[in-house]
Design a protein around this motif. Structure first.
Motif, PDB file in Angstrom:
ATOM      1  N   LEU A 247       0.439  -1.242  -0.113  1.00  0.00           N
ATOM      2  CA  LEU A 247       0.310   0.109  -0.222  1.00  0.00           C
ATOM      3  C   LEU A 247       1.023   1.163   0.164  1.00  0.00           C
ATOM      4  CD1 LEU A 247      -2.956  -1.007   2.248  1.00  0.00           C
ATOM      5  CD2 LEU A 247      -3.143  -0.606   0.379  1.00  0.00           C
ATOM      6  N   LEU A 248       2.164   1.290   0.993  1.00  0.00           N
ATOM      7  CA  LEU A 248       2.135   1.938   1.020  1.00  0.00           C
ATOM      8  C   LEU A 248       3.763   2.498  -0.733  1.00  0.00           C
ATOM      9  CD1 LEU A 248       4.422   2.002   4.596  1.00  0.00           C
ATOM     10  CD2 LEU A 248       3.363   3.620   3.788  1.00  0.00           C
ATOM     11  N   MET A 249       4.026   1.561  -1.343  1.00  0.00           N
ATOM     12  CA  MET A 249       4.879   1.247  -2.026  1.00  0.00           C
ATOM     13  C   MET A 249       3.852   1.739  -3.292  1.00  0.00           C
ATOM     14  SD  MET A 249       8.104   1.263  -1.845  1.00  0.00           S
ATOM     15  CE  MET A 249       7.739   1.391  -0.032  1.00  0.00           C
ATOM     16  N   ARG A 250       2.534   1.662  -3.020  1.00  0.00           N
ATOM     17  CA  ARG A 250       1.560   2.301  -4.892  1.00  0.00           C
ATOM     18  C   ARG A 250       1.029   3.712  -3.752  1.00  0.00           C
ATOM     19  NH1 ARG A 250      -2.679  -0.559  -4.455  1.00  0.00           N
ATOM     20  NH2 ARG A 250      -2.259  -1.428  -2.760  1.00  0.00           N
ATOM     21  N   PHE A 251       1.319   3.726  -3.125  1.00  0.00           N
ATOM     22  CA  PHE A 251       0.723   5.579  -3.411  1.00  0.00           C
ATOM     23  C   PHE A 251      -0.635   5.250  -2.397  1.00  0.00           C
ATOM     24  CE2 PHE A 251       4.183   5.535  -6.914  1.00  0.00           C
ATOM     25  CZ  PHE A 251       5.274   4.916  -6.210  1.00  0.00           C
ATOM     26  N   ALA A 252      -0.803   4.373  -1.511  1.00  0.00           N
ATOM     27  CA  ALA A 252      -2.375   3.839  -1.250  1.00  0.00           C
ATOM     28  C   ALA A 252      -2.643   5.354  -0.107  1.00  0.00           C
ATOM     29  CB  ALA A 252      -3.047   2.923  -1.723  1.00  0.00           C
TER      30      ALA A 252
ATOM     31  N   HIS B 159       0.989  14.083  -6.984  1.00  0.00           N
ATOM     32  CA  HIS B 159       0.810  13.028  -7.808  1.00  0.00           C
ATOM     33  C   HIS B 159       0.064  12.413  -7.388  1.00  0.00           C
ATOM     34  CE1 HIS B 159       1.299   9.201 -10.303  1.00  0.00           C
ATOM     35  NE2 HIS B 159       1.409   9.035  -8.744  1.00  0.00           N
ATOM     36  N   VAL B 160       0.540  11.958  -5.924  1.00  0.00           N
ATOM     37  CA  VAL B 160      -0.424  11.371  -5.258  1.00  0.00           C
ATOM     38  C   VAL B 160      -1.885  11.908  -4.937  1.00  0.00           C
ATOM     39  CG1 VAL B 160       1.529  10.750  -3.772  1.00  0.00           C
ATOM     40  CG2 VAL B 160       1.145  12.396  -2.622  1.00  0.00           C
TER      41      VAL B 160
ATOM     42  N   VAL C 193       5.911   3.168 -15.477  1.00  0.00           N
ATOM     43  CA  VAL C 193       7.040   3.825 -15.092  1.00  0.00           C
ATOM     44  C   VAL C 193       6.948   3.131 -13.477  1.00  0.00           C
ATOM     45  CG1 VAL C 193       7.428   5.734 -13.066  1.00  0.00           C
ATOM     46  CG2 VAL C 193       5.996   6.737 -14.991  1.00  0.00           C
ATOM     47  N   ASP C 194       6.625   2.182 -13.338  1.00  0.00           N
ATOM     48  CA  ASP C 194       6.244   1.428 -12.299  1.00  0.00           C
ATOM     49  C   ASP C 194       7.618   0.203 -13.079  1.00  0.00           C
ATOM     50  OD1 ASP C 194       5.164   2.020 -10.142  1.00  0.00           O
ATOM     51  OD2 ASP C 194       2.603   1.108 -11.161  1.00  0.00           O
ATOM     52  N   ARG C 195       7.316  -0.127 -14.205  1.00  0.00           N
ATOM     53  CA  ARG C 195       8.670  -0.894 -14.980  1.00  0.00           C
ATOM     54  C   ARG C 195      10.038  -0.486 -15.099  1.00  0.00           C
ATOM     55  NH1 ARG C 195      11.238  -5.642 -15.365  1.00  0.00           N
ATOM     56  NH2 ARG C 195      10.978  -6.263 -17.480  1.00  0.00           N
TER      57      ARG C 195
ATOM     58  N   ARG D 181      12.240   4.320   0.988  1.00  0.00           N
ATOM     59  CA  ARG D 181      11.895   5.261   1.444  1.00  0.00           C
ATOM     60  C   ARG D 181      11.903   6.431   1.184  1.00  0.00           C
ATOM     61  NH1 ARG D 181      15.398   5.759   6.867  1.00  0.00           N
ATOM     62  NH2 ARG D 181      13.669   7.713   7.407  1.00  0.00           N
ATOM     63  N   ILE D 182      12.430   6.326  -0.320  1.00  0.00           N
ATOM     64  CA  ILE D 182      12.635   7.373  -1.293  1.00  0.00           C
ATOM     65  C   ILE D 182      11.404   6.868  -2.483  1.00  0.00           C
ATOM     66  CG2 ILE D 182      13.986   8.602  -1.017  1.00  0.00           C
ATOM     67  CD1 ILE D 182      15.798   7.698  -2.765  1.00  0.00           C
ATOM     68  N   HIS D 183      11.098   6.196  -2.538  1.00  0.00           N
ATOM     69  CA  HIS D 183      10.465   5.564  -3.984  1.00  0.00           C
ATOM     70  C   HIS D 183       8.973   6.577  -4.347  1.00  0.00           C
ATOM     71  CE1 HIS D 183       8.824   1.925  -5.671  1.00  0.00           C
ATOM     72  NE2 HIS D 183       7.950   3.266  -6.289  1.00  0.00           N
ATOM     73  N   LEU D 184       8.114   6.722  -3.698  1.00  0.00           N
ATOM     74  CA  LEU D 184       7.680   8.084  -4.020  1.00  0.00           C
ATOM     75  C   LEU D 184       8.034   9.091  -5.352  1.00  0.00           C
ATOM     76  CD1 LEU D 184       4.946   9.443  -5.011  1.00  0.00           C
ATOM     77  CD2 LEU D 184       5.170  10.108  -2.581  1.00  0.00           C
ATOM     78  N   ILE D 185       9.556   9.286  -5.141  1.00  0.00           N
ATOM     79  CA  ILE D 185      10.553  10.751  -5.423  1.00  0.00           C
ATOM     80  C   ILE D 185      10.682  10.061  -6.708  1.00  0.00           C
ATOM     81  CG2 ILE D 185      12.232  11.688  -4.567  1.00  0.00           C
ATOM     82  CD1 ILE D 185       9.897  13.046  -3.306  1.00  0.00           C
TER      83      ILE D 185
END
Length: 230
Positions: free
Chosen positions: A26-31, A223-224, A130-132, A163-167
């Motif tokens: 959930l955190l990695m998918r920005f849910a 984005h989020v 972008v995920d790929r 920890r910086i996945h979203l950025i």
């Protein structure tokens, strides 16, 4: 009785691990949004788990820096510029170190395999998600960390990437060709066993200027919160 207790312990570990995996996803998918407070009752229902394994999973994510707990419950870390800058600085130093060590320790066979991987990744469809792209990028950097033969640096890098996945996700948009070219230059320097050249190429590749980091944070928020409004 002992067997029954052991079985219960195994179920508890399994439930906790499942809750951890699902919550991390959930955190990695920005849910879950930056600065969002966690409602444990609702989250337990969403994940179909009880409060005990959920709390174990939440505390594990706090230890990894993916959640906060300041005594008033759990929350998603905010994208504070100074914190994000520190994370990128740490990533920069770790990756420069792994590049130097890979120059000394990687076998020719391992570097040939990494070169083949870059060639294969370059053939991905232009419309790849972008995920790929992030998946391919992380695999490249993780491989260099593995070739450094320093498991502590590799583990630290894995945590920083989370920890910086979203950025990193935001920064990857529109940078495919540039990223692949930079990856190739880094590998060329490692193949040449040029420690300082490899570190310099890695430094040029990783975002580390304050202006770039601030722009990525701003884009990440856009984005989020756009996603959350959909």
């Amino acid at each position: 009785m002992a067997a029954s207790k052991e079985s219960a312990d195994v179920r508890s570990v399994s439930s906790s691990q499942r809750a951890y995996d699902e919550l991390r996803e959930l955190l990695m998918r920005f849910a879950l949004l930056p600065n969002q407070k966690i409602n444990e009752v609702m989250l337990a229902a969403q994940l179909h788990t009880s409060r005990t394994p959920l709390r174990e999973a939440l505390n594990r994510l706090v230890a990894e820096g993916l959640l906060n707990n300041q005594g008033r419950g759990f929350s998603v870390p905010d994208l504070k510029p100074e914190v994000v800058r520190d994370l990128f600085e740490a990533r920069l130093e770790i990756e420069c170190s792994t590049a130097r060590l890979a120059c000394e320790r990687a076998s020719d066979e391992d570097l040939k395999a990494l070169s083949d991987f870059l060639t294969e990744s370059a053939s991905e469809s232009p419309n790849v998600s972008v995920d790929r792209l992030i998946e391919l990028d992380i695999r490249f950097h993780d491989t260099i960390a593995r070739l450094s033969q320093n498991q502590v640096l590799r583990s630290l890098l894995s945590n920083l990437n989370d920890r910086i996945h979203l950025i990193r996700w935001i920064a990857m948009e529109g940078r495919r060709d540039n990223t692949q070219a930079q990856h190739r230059k880094i590998l060329e320097r490692i193949e040449a066993r040029d420690k300082e050249g490899a570190a310099a190429a890695m430094r040029r590749h990783i975002i580390h200027r304050n202006d770039d980091i601030l722009a990525a944070i701003k884009a990440a928020y856009g984005h989020v919160y756009t996603l959350s409004a959909v």
